[in-house]
Design a protein around this motif. Structure first.
Motif, short mmCIF file in Angstrom:
data_model
loop_
_atom_site.label_atom_id
_atom_site.label_comp_id
_atom_site.label_asym_id
_atom_site.label_seq_id
_atom_site.Cartn_x
_atom_site.Cartn_y
_atom_site.Cartn_z
N GLY A 21 28.67 23.45 22.73
CA GLY A 21 29.89 23.94 21.91
C GLY A 21 28.50 23.86 20.32
O GLY A 21 29.06 24.37 19.11
N ARG A 22 27.21 23.66 20.15
CA ARG A 22 26.23 24.19 19.49
C ARG A 22 25.03 24.71 19.64
O ARG A 22 24.98 24.89 20.78
N SER A 29 31.83 26.88 15.94
CA SER A 29 32.13 26.88 15.07
C SER A 29 32.73 26.56 13.80
O SER A 29 33.44 27.73 13.27
N ALA A 30 31.77 26.30 13.35
CA ALA A 30 31.14 26.34 11.83
C ALA A 30 29.63 27.56 11.16
O ALA A 30 29.83 27.00 9.97
N HIS A 35 29.94 30.85 10.07
CA HIS A 35 30.53 31.06 9.48
C HIS A 35 29.71 30.25 8.10
O HIS A 35 29.93 31.17 7.02
N PRO A 94 31.21 32.76 16.25
CA PRO A 94 32.54 32.62 16.16
C PRO A 94 33.05 34.41 15.31
O PRO A 94 32.55 34.45 14.06
#
Length: 351
Positions: free
Chosen positions: A236-237, A310-311, A313, A332
């Motif tokens: 997820g990174r 997820s970060a 943005h 995302p």
């Protein structure tokens, strides 16, 4: 040269057309000088269709001048990411801080005073002062220059910047300066376009000396370049590299790690994209190192970090990095409520 009576007719024809055909754009629904200022900075050298979504997202994150002034620069760049010409964002941020710290958070109301702010030149100061405050200041961007040159029948040899500014001031409607400036830019962006002008649809065609296409300046010749970047995604990174703080383009922003030509086997190549920056067209090859061990990751002198997808943005990404990550499904999605109206049309001469 048009006579005084002809210039009066020009104003009436143009404003009547604008009242009927003006595009419904979010920054035209307000007289908030801060919102108008943000839109004018974004529209410099950028098409309307590219600005609308960024404008909505930016105004949602920084709805008032004090919110922008108190933000970190990296957060401003993260929201601006994908719009390009990042110096505009930095200057906008610094100007907001100056207004907040030195002017009590109240924006200057005249073009002359606005020019004291970082990143605001003759065009932007006149546009904001006329639209937000009703000052009779003529805003001259590339669209306005082209309209004036064609109406007057001028070419590059007799259309100096000073002469164009003086002529724009003579044409300006002092009773509706903001609408007139926007109408001139609208005409240049949608009808009096650089190539193939739509003269039969032009509201001021009877007063135009040219009535057709003529040269209004040479475009810079685009260069071509091929580059390669690495993509690595784990748990997820994604791995990103930071551009040097002293880089001439996009200093301090985050991008995919660069690869030397031939540094990765073709079996890892997963994507090829086209991307333009200023006067260079890039062909970008992307190589997937997600399954490779740490020892196989690209070596670079740049600072590299893993960021949660997820970060992203909140990360000041280059436009190319954002484009590639979206295509590879590693960015995302924007929440529906952050989007605004869409537009199919296209300052500094594009809009």
């Amino acid at each position: 040269m048009l006579s005084i009576a002809q210039r009066r007719d020009f104003r009436q024809m143009l404003l009547a057309w604008f009242d009927t055909h003006a595009r419904d754009l979010p920054w035209r629904r307000t007289r908030d000088p801060y919102a108008i200022w943000v839109s004018e900075i974004m529209l410099q050298q950028t098409r309307v269709v590219a600005v609308i979504e960024h404008y909505a997202r930016f105004m949602q994150r920084f709805p008032a001048l004090d919110a922008l002034a108190s933000a970190r620069e990296e957060d401003v760049l993260a929201v601006w990411s994908g719009l390009g010409y990042y110096r505009r964002a930095r200057m906008l941020h610094r100007a907001a801080q100056k207004v907040q710290a030195e002017l009590g958070g109240v924006m200057p109301k005249t073009a002359e005073e606005l020019r004291d702010l970082p990143g605001i030149g003759a065009y932007t100061s006149a546009a904001v002062a006329s639209i937000a405050f009703g000052e009779a200041a003529a805003a001259v961007d590339g669209n306005v220059e082209r309209v004036l040159m064609r109406v007057q029948g001028w070419d590059e040899s007799n259309a100096s910047a000073t002469r164009l500014r003086e002529t724009a001031a003579e044409f300006l409607d002092a009773a509706r300066p903001g609408d007139f400036n926007q109408a001139m830019m609208e005409l240049g962006a949608t009808i009096c376009v650089p190539r193939g002008p739509l003269c039969l649809q032009c509201p001021v065609q009877p007063l135009c000396a040219t009535r057709g296409e003529h040269l209004t300046g040479e475009r810079k010749k685009m260069q071509s370049r091929t580059v390669s970047h690495a993509f690595a995604r784990r748990r997820g990174r994604v791995l990103l590299a930071q551009r040097p703080k002293d880089a001439s383009l996009m200093p301090g922003m985050w991008e995919l790690p660069s690869l030397e030509s031939g540094a990765a086997p073709q079996s890892l190549r997963v994507l090829e994209v086209k991307h333009a920056i200023t006067v260079t067209n890039y062909t970008v090859g992307v190589y997937d190192f997600s399954a490779a061990g740490d020892e196989a990751l690209p070596k670079t002198e740049q600072v590299m970090r893993w960021f949660a997808v997820s970060a992203l943005h909140e990360v000041a990404l280059t436009g190319l990095a954002r484009k590639v990550l979206k295509k590879l499904g590693a960015f995302p999605k924007i929440a529906a409520h952050a989007k605004s109206v869409t537009d199919t049309d296209s300052n500094m001469g594009v809009r």
